[in-house]
Design an enzyme around this catalytic site. Structure first.
Site, mmCIF file in Angstrom:
data_model
loop_
_atom_site.group_PDB
_atom_site.id
_atom_site.type_symbol
_atom_site.label_atom_id
_atom_site.label_comp_id
_atom_site.label_asym_id
_atom_site.label_seq_id
_atom_site.Cartn_x
_atom_site.Cartn_y
_atom_site.Cartn_z
ATOM 1 N N CYS A 133 -1.488 14.258 -5.904
ATOM 2 C CA CYS A 133 -0.853 13.103 -5.240
ATOM 3 C C CYS A 133 -1.357 12.961 -3.810
ATOM 4 O O CYS A 133 -1.520 13.967 -3.105
ATOM 5 C CB CYS A 133 0.656 13.289 -5.177
ATOM 6 S SG CYS A 133 1.440 13.612 -6.757
ATOM 7 N N CYS B 194 0.360 -1.397 -1.571
ATOM 8 C CA CYS B 194 -0.715 -0.474 -1.163
ATOM 9 C C CYS B 194 -2.040 -1.176 -0.906
ATOM 10 O O CYS B 194 -2.958 -0.580 -0.352
ATOM 11 C CB CYS B 194 -0.904 0.612 -2.212
ATOM 12 S SG CYS B 194 0.542 1.658 -2.362
ATOM 13 N N HIS C 20 -3.041 8.315 3.143
ATOM 14 C CA HIS C 20 -2.715 6.967 2.660
ATOM 15 C C HIS C 20 -1.603 6.329 3.496
ATOM 16 O O HIS C 20 -0.478 6.194 3.034
ATOM 17 C CB HIS C 20 -2.327 7.053 1.182
ATOM 18 C CG HIS C 20 -2.069 5.743 0.514
ATOM 19 N ND1 HIS C 20 -2.660 4.548 0.901
ATOM 20 C CD2 HIS C 20 -1.261 5.421 -0.540
ATOM 21 C CE1 HIS C 20 -2.232 3.566 0.111
ATOM 22 N NE2 HIS C 20 -1.374 4.064 -0.756
#
Lengths: 118, 388
Positions: B209, B86, B332
């Protein structure tokens, strides 16, 4: 059937590793390890119930982080026979299953499960 | 060591781009960064591409950077893909900075690209869970929401962090994201909507989330000398630090890598945490942002829940955390995230952030973590930018 997880113990410095390995990261000796059966009983550091899992898992499943007396921390699926509510932080857990499985490329790996001790 | 300036930035809107692949997403972000930098594509001497999941969540397994760069006329130069889970985008920016700060190049580009929307939920959860030691973690049932649920439960138990405080992080970030045209979700949420959303990994719920996203972002860095003739609003890289885990002593309530990298980044920039006006942090889950308040030194360990509750993380708070909307609202797309954080900080420091502008923003911090294994983060990257 008796299940066990086996790691490596460095013959020079006594450091225990899991999974098994060749180089001791503590004293840098190589191929100087003996097999060491890990404790079956550990403490549940924390837990969750996964309602979304990776392929091959059947949610909801209980999942935890376990500390063994050897100082080794392991993630593990948890076998919960009754309600998930019986899980508590810090409770004792016991190794309940170890099975050899193969991934989609045919590479073997160990799959273990712990269960809470009431 | 050279003084390094962020010359230009650009990004795509984050979200579901069903009609675009990694090449098209990258093309748009790189083009925008070149135009923003006021240079020609031929001026760029070296490129780094952050990309973590290409080949897993789509079929473009290799040369992602070259494909996107060539669409904008950037060719012949060295191009390297950077993978650090990430934190891939942050690390690509870090490498671009190294290439200029070292004196080896004058102008470098970092681009981050990810395309995840084609994968089924279980597939992308697995793609992320594979950013671990696969056989002892992923194969045992590890997922990232599952791991950070263990963290949340422990943090709640040790420090009294509450369900409501977790929800407050998501509410704040969605409020900020609603003001960001590049955000995946432009929707304000209530505390109840977050607290009652579907359970994913107890106690983390769906709106705790970050989503599955497609997108790309790019940033061009150059020496101060080159920047002088091109911009009258130079944004300086005050420090950039990348660290990996120690894998010695697992902890659930502290990300030691973040703590260590932050100390080094503050020291190298010659500032203290109190000097930071805004921070874009890795809020993959609500509990993560609470840990980051503590580990980045904005409050004491265990006080993260109170920090959000007291409004200190708001745009007009003590330090504006994730004014862009963060991962939770902006989205993301893994490889692009770290560079999108740089974009936001540059816009904030130039006072170009519109309705989400942080007043008098002079110093901003970008923070990303990547992967998790044997009790530690795989990569922790922190970059501090300043406008003077």
């Amino acid at each position: 059937m008796e299940f066990v997880l086996t790691g490596s113990k460095c013959k020079s410095c006594g450091k225990i590793f899991f999974p098994k390995k060749r180089v001791c990261t503590n004293c840098l000796s190589i191929d100087n390890m003996e097999s060491e059966n890990l404790s079956k009983r550990g403490k549940l550091i924390s837990y969750t119930i996964n309602y979304v899992g990776t392929p091959g898992f059947d949610p909801p499943y209980a999942f935890g982080y376990i500390e063994l007396p050897e100082g080794i921390w392991l993630y593990s699926e948890l076998i919960v026979k009754g309600s998930f509510d019986e899980l508590k932080l810090g409770m004792d857990v016991n190794l309940a299953e170890v099975e050899t499985q193969k991934d989609k490329y045919g590479e073997a790996y160990l799959k273990w499960k712990f269960e809470p001790l009431s | 060591m050279k003084d390094v300036v962020v010359l230009g930035v650009g990004m795509t809107e984050f979200g579901k781009h069903y009609d675009k692949g990694v090449k098209e997403l990258g093309e748009e972000a790189i083009y925008k960064a070149i135009k923003d930098a006021n240079i020609d594509s031929k001026d760029i001497q070296v490129a780094y591409c952050g990309s973590a999941l290409a080949g897993i969540t789509n079929r473009q397994a290799g040369v992602v950077g070259q494909l996107a760069l060539k669409e904008v006329g950037i060719n012949k130069i060295p191009v390297t893909r950077v993978e650090n889970a990430c934190a891939s985008g942050s690390c690509a920016f870090h490498e671009a900075w190294i290439s200029v700060v070292s004196g080896l190049y004058d102008v470098a580009i970092a681009v981050g690209i990810e395309k995840m929307s084609g994968a089924k939920t279980s597939e992308f959860v697995e793609a992320l869970a594979m950013q671990t030691d696969v056989q002892v973690e992923c194969d045992q049932g590890y997922t990232f929401p599952g791991h950070f649920a263990l963290v949340a439960r422990k943090h709640m138990h040790e420090f009294g962090t509450t369900r409501e405080q977790l929800s407050m992080v998501s509410v704040k970030n969605h409020k900020n994201g609603a003001k960001n045209p590049n955000s995946q979700y432009k929707k304000v949420l209530s505390l109840d909507e977050v607290s009652n959303s579907r359970m994913i990994s107890d106690p983390l719920r769906l709106l705790d989330c970050c989503p599955n996203s497609d997108g790309a972002a790019a940033a061009i860095v150059a020496t101060k000398e080159i920047a002088k003739s091109l911009t009258n609003k130079p944004i300086y890289v005050a420090s950039s630090v990348l660290a990996s885990g120690s894998y010695l002593k697992p902890s659930l309530v502290t990300l030691e890598v973040t703590e260590r990298a932050a100390k080094e980044a503050y020291q190298k920039a010659n500032i203290r945490p109190e000097d930071i006006d805004l921070a874009e942090v890795h809020d993959a889950f609500t509990i993560n942002e609470i840990l980051h308040y503590e580990d980045l030194g904005f409050c004491k360990k265990g006080y993260g829940g109170r920090f959000i509750e007291e409004g200190q993380a708001e745009i007009d708070g003590k330090v504006a955390i994730n004014p862009s909307g963060g991962l939770l609202s902006k989205g993301h797309p893994v490889g692009a995230t770290g560079i999108a954080q740089i974009c936001e900080i540059v816009w904030q420091l130039r006072e170009e952030a519109g309705d989400r502008q942080v007043a008098n923003a002079r110093i901003g911090l970008a923070h990303c973590t990547g992967g998790f294994t044997h009790g530690d983060i795989g990569a922790g990257c922190i970059t501090i930018l300043r406008s003077n």
